[in-house]
Design a protein around this motif. Structure first.
Motif, PDB file in Angstrom:
ATOM      1  N   THR A  18     -36.037  81.492  35.400  1.00  0.00           N
ATOM      2  CA  THR A  18     -36.284  82.064  36.722  1.00  0.00           C
ATOM      3  C   THR A  18     -35.465  81.367  37.807  1.00  0.00           C
ATOM      4  O   THR A  18     -34.929  82.011  38.696  1.00  0.00           O
ATOM      5  CB  THR A  18     -37.777  81.950  37.071  1.00  0.00           C
ATOM      6  N   HIS A  49     -45.496  69.733  39.526  1.00  0.00           N
ATOM      7  CA  HIS A  49     -45.668  69.630  38.075  1.00  0.00           C
ATOM      8  C   HIS A  49     -45.499  68.189  37.610  1.00  0.00           C
ATOM      9  O   HIS A  49     -46.239  67.719  36.736  1.00  0.00           O
ATOM     10  CB  HIS A  49     -44.656  70.533  37.370  1.00  0.00           C
ATOM     11  N   LYS A  72     -50.927  80.993  35.357  1.00  0.00           N
ATOM     12  CA  LYS A  72     -49.980  81.848  34.644  1.00  0.00           C
ATOM     13  C   LYS A  72     -49.920  83.239  35.271  1.00  0.00           C
ATOM     14  O   LYS A  72     -48.827  83.762  35.527  1.00  0.00           O
ATOM     15  CB  LYS A  72     -50.373  81.960  33.165  1.00  0.00           C
ATOM     16  N   GLY A  75     -48.106  83.276  38.520  1.00  0.00           N
ATOM     17  CA  GLY A  75     -46.662  83.225  38.297  1.00  0.00           C
ATOM     18  C   GLY A  75     -46.098  84.571  37.883  1.00  0.00           C
ATOM     19  O   GLY A  75     -45.041  84.996  38.360  1.00  0.00           O
ATOM     20  N   LEU A  79     -43.315  86.871  39.948  1.00  0.00           N
ATOM     21  CA  LEU A  79     -42.064  87.308  39.327  1.00  0.00           C
ATOM     22  C   LEU A  79     -41.922  88.826  39.393  1.00  0.00           C
ATOM     23  O   LEU A  79     -40.832  89.356  39.659  1.00  0.00           O
ATOM     24  CB  LEU A  79     -42.002  86.841  37.871  1.00  0.00           C
ATOM     25  N   ASN A 115     -40.788  78.055  40.873  1.00  0.00           N
ATOM     26  CA  ASN A 115     -41.078  76.988  39.925  1.00  0.00           C
ATOM     27  C   ASN A 115     -42.517  76.494  40.021  1.00  0.00           C
ATOM     28  O   ASN A 115     -43.090  76.053  39.023  1.00  0.00           O
ATOM     29  CB  ASN A 115     -40.117  75.807  40.126  1.00  0.00           C
ATOM     30  N   ASN A 118     -45.207  78.296  37.730  1.00  0.00           N
ATOM     31  CA  ASN A 118     -44.821  78.324  36.316  1.00  0.00           C
ATOM     32  C   ASN A 118     -45.560  77.208  35.586  1.00  0.00           C
ATOM     33  O   ASN A 118     -45.114  76.063  35.571  1.00  0.00           O
ATOM     34  CB  ASN A 118     -43.312  78.137  36.169  1.00  0.00           C
ATOM     35  N   LYS A 120     -45.806  76.504  32.596  1.00  0.00           N
ATOM     36  CA  LYS A 120     -45.088  75.933  31.460  1.00  0.00           C
ATOM     37  C   LYS A 120     -44.322  74.673  31.861  1.00  0.00           C
ATOM     38  O   LYS A 120     -44.045  73.824  31.009  1.00  0.00           O
ATOM     39  CB  LYS A 120     -44.125  76.966  30.870  1.00  0.00           C
ATOM     40  N   LEU A 198     -43.633  84.911  30.364  1.00  0.00           N
ATOM     41  CA  LEU A 198     -44.674  84.018  30.846  1.00  0.00           C
ATOM     42  C   LEU A 198     -46.056  84.594  30.542  1.00  0.00           C
ATOM     43  O   LEU A 198     -46.987  83.848  30.186  1.00  0.00           O
ATOM     44  CB  LEU A 198     -44.527  83.800  32.356  1.00  0.00           C
TER      45      LEU A 198
END
Length: 203
Positions: A18, A49, A72, A75, A79, A115, A118, A120, A198
């Protein structure tokens, strides 16, 4: 600082995601300065993060399915919104000529959100950083922060290079309306694909 850490960080950062898509779009639409600003925003989005990892919040996020799912879906929603906005705005990838440019602040906020939303990234830091820190090391926390700082620096440099390269060819590309239409669709499709990826991610 190990070579293994630098190589791993470089591979992870250079893999299109992304942040890369957003920085490329900024470079094509508004030039070198905007691409560097976008890269800076994406890099700032890493900070929460990293802090979550070193303070132990990542462990909570890892243990709590609800917390992970909430972040999640937020996010994914962002997106998809970005994809829709890219498709809707036919001037999104146009070369500015006398129009009001997007402010640096707005560009940074968008990069941070991309970011930030996200989960992850937190999972990545949670699994990635401890591998390069000795659990018995008395200065484990400062070392993790230092490694995170290096990862952020690598992120900024790689993203900025992507954006500047895109900006260097923007006038040749943006002068062709058909090319720009397909590029806009391509970026929108990339954001949707990343959102779908995602959405199917688990912990």
């Amino acid at each position: 600082m190990s070579i293994a850490f630098l190589l791993t960080a470089l591979i992870v950062v250079a893999t299109p995601g992304t942040g890369v898509v957003y920085t490329l779009a900024a470079g094509l639409s508004r030039g070198r300065r905007a691409s560097v600003v976008a890269a800076f925003g994406c890099t700032l989005g890493i900070v929460p993060h990293l802090l979550a990892t070193v303070t132990g919040a990542a462990a909570l996020l890892h243990a709590s399915a609800t917390a992970f799912q909430i972040l999640k879906y937020a996010g994914v929603a962002y997106l998809l919104y970005t994809a829709w906005a890219t498709l809707r705005d036919k001037d999104a990838l146009g070369v500015e000529s006398g129009t009001m440019p997007v402010s640096a602040g707005r560009t940074i906020v968008r990069g941070v959100l991309i970011n930030l939303l996200n989960p992850k990234l937190t999972m990545f830091f949670f699994a990635f950083l401890p591998q390069f820190v000795d659990p018995g090391e008395p200065r484990a926390l400062p070392r993790m922060l230092a490694l995170g700082g290096v990862f952020m620096l690598v992120t900024f440099v790689v993203f900025a290079v992507y954006g500047v390269l895109a900006a260097s060819v923007r006038r040749r590309i943006t002068s062709r309306s058909q090319v720009m239409t397909w590029l806009r669709r391509g970026f929108a499709g990339s954001f949707m694909a990343l959102g779908a990826k995602l959405l199917t991610a688990d912990r």
